[in-house]
Design a protein around this motif. Structure first.
Motif, mmCIF file in Angstrom:
data_model
loop_
_atom_site.group_PDB
_atom_site.id
_atom_site.type_symbol
_atom_site.label_atom_id
_atom_site.label_comp_id
_atom_site.label_asym_id
_atom_site.label_seq_id
_atom_site.Cartn_x
_atom_site.Cartn_y
_atom_site.Cartn_z
ATOM 1 N N ALA A 72 -84.695 -9.933 65.300
ATOM 2 C CA ALA A 72 -84.613 -11.276 64.859
ATOM 3 C C ALA A 72 -86.179 -11.415 64.740
ATOM 4 O O ALA A 72 -86.699 -12.377 63.504
ATOM 5 C CB ALA A 72 -84.426 -12.333 66.164
ATOM 6 N N ALA A 73 -87.202 -10.977 65.250
ATOM 7 C CA ALA A 73 -88.603 -11.027 64.901
ATOM 8 C C ALA A 73 -88.870 -10.589 63.604
ATOM 9 O O ALA A 73 -89.571 -10.967 62.886
ATOM 10 C CB ALA A 73 -89.286 -10.421 65.938
ATOM 11 N N ALA A 74 -88.353 -9.262 63.318
ATOM 12 C CA ALA A 74 -88.695 -8.895 62.065
ATOM 13 C C ALA A 74 -87.977 -9.602 60.988
ATOM 14 O O ALA A 74 -88.781 -9.749 59.952
ATOM 15 C CB ALA A 74 -87.972 -7.391 61.926
ATOM 16 N N LEU A 75 -86.962 -10.026 61.090
ATOM 17 C CA LEU A 75 -86.119 -10.897 59.825
ATOM 18 C C LEU A 75 -87.047 -12.199 59.816
ATOM 19 O O LEU A 75 -87.161 -12.759 58.507
ATOM 20 C CB LEU A 75 -84.699 -11.307 60.350
ATOM 21 C CG LEU A 75 -83.928 -10.210 60.337
ATOM 22 C CD1 LEU A 75 -82.556 -10.551 60.677
ATOM 23 C CD2 LEU A 75 -83.633 -9.742 58.952
ATOM 24 N N GLN A 76 -87.379 -12.859 60.942
ATOM 25 C CA GLN A 76 -88.458 -13.961 60.682
ATOM 26 C C GLN A 76 -89.710 -13.800 60.097
ATOM 27 O O GLN A 76 -89.994 -14.661 59.260
ATOM 28 C CB GLN A 76 -88.412 -14.481 62.179
ATOM 29 C CG GLN A 76 -89.482 -15.789 62.439
ATOM 30 C CD GLN A 76 -88.889 -16.980 61.979
ATOM 31 O OE1 GLN A 76 -87.497 -17.117 61.787
ATOM 32 N NE2 GLN A 76 -89.567 -17.950 61.169
ATOM 33 N N LYS A 77 -90.339 -12.736 60.280
ATOM 34 C CA LYS A 77 -91.461 -12.167 59.636
ATOM 35 C C LYS A 77 -91.064 -12.058 58.127
ATOM 36 O O LYS A 77 -92.036 -12.715 57.116
ATOM 37 C CB LYS A 77 -92.085 -11.017 60.213
ATOM 38 C CG LYS A 77 -93.314 -10.513 59.556
ATOM 39 C CD LYS A 77 -94.633 -11.680 59.668
ATOM 40 C CE LYS A 77 -95.646 -11.169 59.161
ATOM 41 N NZ LYS A 77 -96.689 -12.296 59.063
#
Length: 82
Positions: A20-25
């Protein structure tokens, strides 16, 4: 066995958080690029065609108060007196 299941659940939860953090970035970086292109090409708006979501809108004049005033005038809306 229960310890293994708990470890597996924790691992899966951490993997989801990392994803989720990678996709948000990635999404944030894409937004930056969309804004650059929209400004360069002088677009007023950019939509995500697949989700019908507004991704970019050119700064514009806020006419909200004018709309409210005109609506109130045309539909005879009055403020309550207390």
């Amino acid at each position: 066995m229960q310890n293994f299941q708990q470890t597996q659940m924790n691992f899966e939860q951490e993997a989801r958080k990392t994803e989720a953090a990678a996709l948000q970035k990635i999404f944030q970086n894409i937004q930056v690029e969309i804004h650059k292109i929209a400004k360069k090409k002088n677009f007023d708006m950019v939509f995500d065609k697949s989700a019908s979501v507004l991704l970019y809108a050119k700064n514009a004049t806020d006419i909200t108060s004018e709309v409210v005033d005109l609506y109130n005038k045309d539909y005879k809306v009055t403020k309550d007196k207390k």
